[in-house]
Design an enzyme around this catalytic site. Structure first.
Site, PDB file in Angstrom:
ATOM      1  N   ASP A 129       3.367  30.762  25.190  1.00  0.00           N
ATOM      2  CA  ASP A 129       4.186  32.027  24.293  1.00  0.00           C
ATOM      3  C   ASP A 129       3.401  32.367  23.186  1.00  0.00           C
ATOM      4  O   ASP A 129       3.443  33.548  22.684  1.00  0.00           O
ATOM      5  CB  ASP A 129       5.543  31.290  23.698  1.00  0.00           C
ATOM      6  CG  ASP A 129       6.678  31.310  24.776  1.00  0.00           C
ATOM      7  OD1 ASP A 129       6.573  32.107  25.784  1.00  0.00           O
ATOM      8  OD2 ASP A 129       7.465  30.641  24.543  1.00  0.00           O
TER       9      ASP A 129
ATOM     10  N   ASP B 169      12.263  31.341  31.459  1.00  0.00           N
ATOM     11  CA  ASP B 169      11.552  32.696  31.848  1.00  0.00           C
ATOM     12  C   ASP B 169      10.214  32.215  32.539  1.00  0.00           C
ATOM     13  O   ASP B 169       9.429  33.150  33.033  1.00  0.00           O
ATOM     14  CB  ASP B 169      11.413  33.483  30.514  1.00  0.00           C
ATOM     15  CG  ASP B 169      10.956  32.697  29.069  1.00  0.00           C
ATOM     16  OD1 ASP B 169      11.009  31.519  29.376  1.00  0.00           O
ATOM     17  OD2 ASP B 169      10.174  33.598  28.715  1.00  0.00           O
TER      18      ASP B 169
ATOM     19  N   TYR C  17       7.302  39.568  17.995  1.00  0.00           N
ATOM     20  CA  TYR C  17       7.341  38.396  18.915  1.00  0.00           C
ATOM     21  C   TYR C  17       7.292  37.180  17.983  1.00  0.00           C
ATOM     22  O   TYR C  17       7.933  36.042  17.931  1.00  0.00           O
ATOM     23  CB  TYR C  17       6.160  38.209  19.877  1.00  0.00           C
ATOM     24  CG  TYR C  17       6.498  37.339  21.023  1.00  0.00           C
ATOM     25  CD1 TYR C  17       7.098  37.488  22.056  1.00  0.00           C
ATOM     26  CD2 TYR C  17       6.060  36.023  20.850  1.00  0.00           C
ATOM     27  CE1 TYR C  17       7.343  36.507  23.117  1.00  0.00           C
ATOM     28  CE2 TYR C  17       6.398  34.854  21.680  1.00  0.00           C
ATOM     29  CZ  TYR C  17       6.893  35.177  22.792  1.00  0.00           C
ATOM     30  OH  TYR C  17       7.335  34.041  23.519  1.00  0.00           O
TER      31      TYR C  17
ATOM     32  N   GLU D 211      10.643  26.612  29.387  1.00  0.00           N
ATOM     33  CA  GLU D 211      11.609  27.581  29.382  1.00  0.00           C
ATOM     34  C   GLU D 211      11.699  28.302  30.708  1.00  0.00           C
ATOM     35  O   GLU D 211      10.839  28.866  31.314  1.00  0.00           O
ATOM     36  CB  GLU D 211      11.217  28.600  28.037  1.00  0.00           C
ATOM     37  CG  GLU D 211      12.719  29.200  27.647  1.00  0.00           C
ATOM     38  CD  GLU D 211      12.758  29.803  26.129  1.00  0.00           C
ATOM     39  OE1 GLU D 211      11.608  30.006  25.683  1.00  0.00           O
ATOM     40  OE2 GLU D 211      13.877  30.707  25.971  1.00  0.00           O
TER      41      GLU D 211
ATOM     42  N   HIS E 131       3.400  36.282  28.065  1.00  0.00           N
ATOM     43  CA  HIS E 131       4.001  37.573  27.959  1.00  0.00           C
ATOM     44  C   HIS E 131       3.290  38.588  27.645  1.00  0.00           C
ATOM     45  O   HIS E 131       2.470  38.631  26.299  1.00  0.00           O
ATOM     46  CB  HIS E 131       5.268  37.374  26.778  1.00  0.00           C
ATOM     47  CG  HIS E 131       6.297  36.570  27.252  1.00  0.00           C
ATOM     48  ND1 HIS E 131       7.242  36.658  28.249  1.00  0.00           N
ATOM     49  CD2 HIS E 131       6.674  35.424  26.693  1.00  0.00           C
ATOM     50  CE1 HIS E 131       7.910  35.997  28.523  1.00  0.00           C
ATOM     51  NE2 HIS E 131       7.897  34.786  27.549  1.00  0.00           N
TER      52      HIS E 131
ATOM     53  N   HIS F  20       6.236  27.161  21.995  1.00  0.00           N
ATOM     54  CA  HIS F  20       7.649  27.312  21.177  1.00  0.00           C
ATOM     55  C   HIS F  20       8.500  26.494  21.593  1.00  0.00           C
ATOM     56  O   HIS F  20       9.694  26.222  21.011  1.00  0.00           O
ATOM     57  CB  HIS F  20       8.050  28.847  21.929  1.00  0.00           C
ATOM     58  CG  HIS F  20       9.673  29.089  21.883  1.00  0.00           C
ATOM     59  ND1 HIS F  20      10.224  29.579  22.957  1.00  0.00           N
ATOM     60  CD2 HIS F  20      10.401  29.412  20.939  1.00  0.00           C
ATOM     61  CE1 HIS F  20      11.425  30.043  22.607  1.00  0.00           C
ATOM     62  NE2 HIS F  20      11.672  29.722  21.610  1.00  0.00           N
TER      63      HIS F  20
ATOM     64  N   HIS G  70      17.703  36.253  24.275  1.00  0.00           N
ATOM     65  CA  HIS G  70      18.304  35.544  23.581  1.00  0.00           C
ATOM     66  C   HIS G  70      18.669  36.120  22.169  1.00  0.00           C
ATOM     67  O   HIS G  70      18.440  35.259  21.074  1.00  0.00           O
ATOM     68  CB  HIS G  70      18.135  33.915  23.683  1.00  0.00           C
ATOM     69  CG  HIS G  70      16.776  33.648  23.494  1.00  0.00           C
ATOM     70  ND1 HIS G  70      16.100  34.091  22.231  1.00  0.00           N
ATOM     71  CD2 HIS G  70      16.192  32.898  24.122  1.00  0.00           C
ATOM     72  CE1 HIS G  70      14.779  33.312  22.549  1.00  0.00           C
ATOM     73  NE2 HIS G  70      14.872  32.646  23.637  1.00  0.00           N
TER      74      HIS G  70
ATOM     75  N   HIS H 167       4.866  25.638  29.870  1.00  0.00           N
ATOM     76  CA  HIS H 167       6.146  25.837  29.287  1.00  0.00           C
ATOM     77  C   HIS H 167       7.430  25.833  30.135  1.00  0.00           C
ATOM     78  O   HIS H 167       7.271  26.204  31.287  1.00  0.00           O
ATOM     79  CB  HIS H 167       5.938  27.038  28.374  1.00  0.00           C
ATOM     80  CG  HIS H 167       7.032  27.221  27.556  1.00  0.00           C
ATOM     81  ND1 HIS H 167       7.982  26.384  27.001  1.00  0.00           N
ATOM     82  CD2 HIS H 167       7.691  28.535  26.954  1.00  0.00           C
ATOM     83  CE1 HIS H 167       8.904  26.825  26.196  1.00  0.00           C
ATOM     84  NE2 HIS H 167       8.530  28.222  26.050  1.00  0.00           N
TER      85      HIS H 167
HETATM   86 FE1  FEO Z   1       9.723  29.919  25.208  1.00  0.00          FE
HETATM   87 FE2  FEO Z   1       8.306  32.732  27.031  1.00  0.00          FE
HETATM   88  O1  FEO Z   1       9.536  31.242  26.668  1.00  0.00           O
END
Ligand code: FEO
Length: 399
Positions: A164, A82, A192, A80, A225, A145, A24, A78
């Site tokens: 995250d 991903d 990040y 989101e 991540h 996040h 994004h 989380h």
């Molecule tokens: Fe806020 Fe890795 O997603």
């Protein structure tokens, strides 16, 4: 890739995305990973999932350890996409007994997947769940996040699944921080933070304080991540402490775009003045530097000197885009100044000043504009402006 054992019975079973180059609007030049973790205990538990495109990789990794249908619990740290995009298909395969999520996670899951029939078990900060030999302690981390985010701490092994936080978009065949160059991990961690978490710095500060108060015996930090911190936990915690409190180096960024090189010449002279003042200076032409890479540098710089010529009574589009992006990320404790060339109407410096003020950056100069091409005297004035800003940086950092 293969699954990796973090501790006895605890595995990384995520996926590596070598190809993704845009997240994004954030340039992910080193790709990323979507980390998911499996604990094989009396209750077999999966922590987070992966982007929908990578479900096959997750299932291969889990299947190398245990039949996915034997997973009892699913923890969604989380929502989101991903980390949750593969949930609908995965839920049909594993049919877990319980799906643990935060109160906001419950709402977000319903808003994303519209499945009232999933076996939600809402947990709050401090809730503990026994898996058999191990205990999960949950900690809500709202806005880190998203509102739904939470951490899961495995008490007996000292492993923090941190969602995250502490992550990096960094695709590697290695899973741990001591297997890759630390400079690369720290660079990607800074990028990040600057592009994902910067605007939530006050919450990061509170979170670090409450984690310290809880006196958790953290042996490993496993984000969703990038690599897992098992050797340099103190380094990443110290870096987060620095970033969330807005500590900055004696450093200036000259961020500019140019039409016919007039603003570029002004930028060169201002940078020269900053250097003469003994301040580390970096010139960042928006034509050649991605806005997300510039944000990484903003994180530890004190001054942002922005330059743009006037185009159609406004700014060049790359500068307008960068300022919009930066304002949203709410950089902390910066000073700024504006400059630019013009032909007839000359609004750019006024607009740059407005944008810096809206981003809560303290203006230390009125701003400097020049009609058409700067001559030697104008460039001297720019040099002097750079010297003044350099002196101000030193004063501010000494306060
Ligand atoms: Fe806020 Fe890795 O997603």
């Amino acid at each position: 890739m293969n699954p990796t054992e973090l501790a006895k019975g605890i595995y990384w079973v995520g996926a590596v995305d070598w190809d993704v180059r845009d997240f994004h609007g954030y340039s992910t030049n080193r790709g990323t990973t979507y980390n998911a973790f499996l604990i094989v205990d009396e209750k077999v538990t999966l922590f987070d999932t992966v982007k929908r495109t990578h479900l096959g990789e997750l299932l291969r990794h889990v299947s190398a350890i245990i039949d996915p249908a034997k997973i009892d619990y699913l923890v969604v740290n989380h929502v989101e996409m991903d980390h949750s995009g593969s949930l609908p298909e995965l839920m049909d395969i594993i049919k877990p007994e319980k799906l643990f999520c935060s109160p906001m996670g419950h709402k977000a899951l319903l808003d994303h997947f519209h499945r009232e029939d999933w076996p939600y078990e809402v947990v709050k900060s401090g809730t503990e769940i026994s898996l058999g030999k191990r205990t999960i302690q949950f900690l809500e981390t709202r806005m880190l996040h998203w509102p739904d985010s939470m951490f899961s701490f495995i008490k007996e092994d000292g492993i923090l699944f941190s969602s995250d936080a502490f992550g990096q978009h960094y695709a590697t065949s290695e899973r741990f921080d001591d297997q890759v160059p630390l400079s690369e991990v720290m660079e990607e961690s800074a990028k990040y933070y600057a592009n994902i978490l910067y605007l939530f710095s006050p919450l990061v500060k509170k979170l670090l304080a409450s984690v310290a108060e809880m006196n958790l015996d953290i042996k490993m930090i496993a984000p969703d991540h990038g690599i897992i911190w098992r050797t340099n936990q103190e380094k990443i915690l110290a870096a987060y402490q620095r970033w969330c409190s807005g500590q900055a180096n004696e450093k200036a960024l000259v961020i500019y775009d140019t039409m016919w090189q007039s603003t570029a010449q002004m930028a060169q002279s201002i940078a020269g003045g900053l250097e003469e003042a003994g301040v580390s200076t970096e010139m960042l032409n928006l034509r050649y530097n991605h806005h997300s890479d510039i944000m990484t540098k903003v994180l530890e710089a004190k001054a942002l000197v922005v330059g743009c010529p006037t185009l159609n009574n406004g700014l060049l589009p790359r500068m307008a885009g960068f300022l919009t992006y930066m304002k949203g990320l709410k950089p902390v404790g910066k000073i700024g100044a504006a400059f630019g060339s013009f032909g007839w109407s000359g609004e750019s410096v006024k607009l740059l000043n407005q944008a810096l003020e809206e981003a809560k950056i303290e203006l230390v100069e009125e701003g400097f504009r020049h009609k058409y091409v700067p001559g030697p005297e104008v460039l001297d004035e720019c040099l002097e402006m750079g010297r003044r800003i350099g002196a101000t940086i030193k004063e501010k950092n000494a306060e």
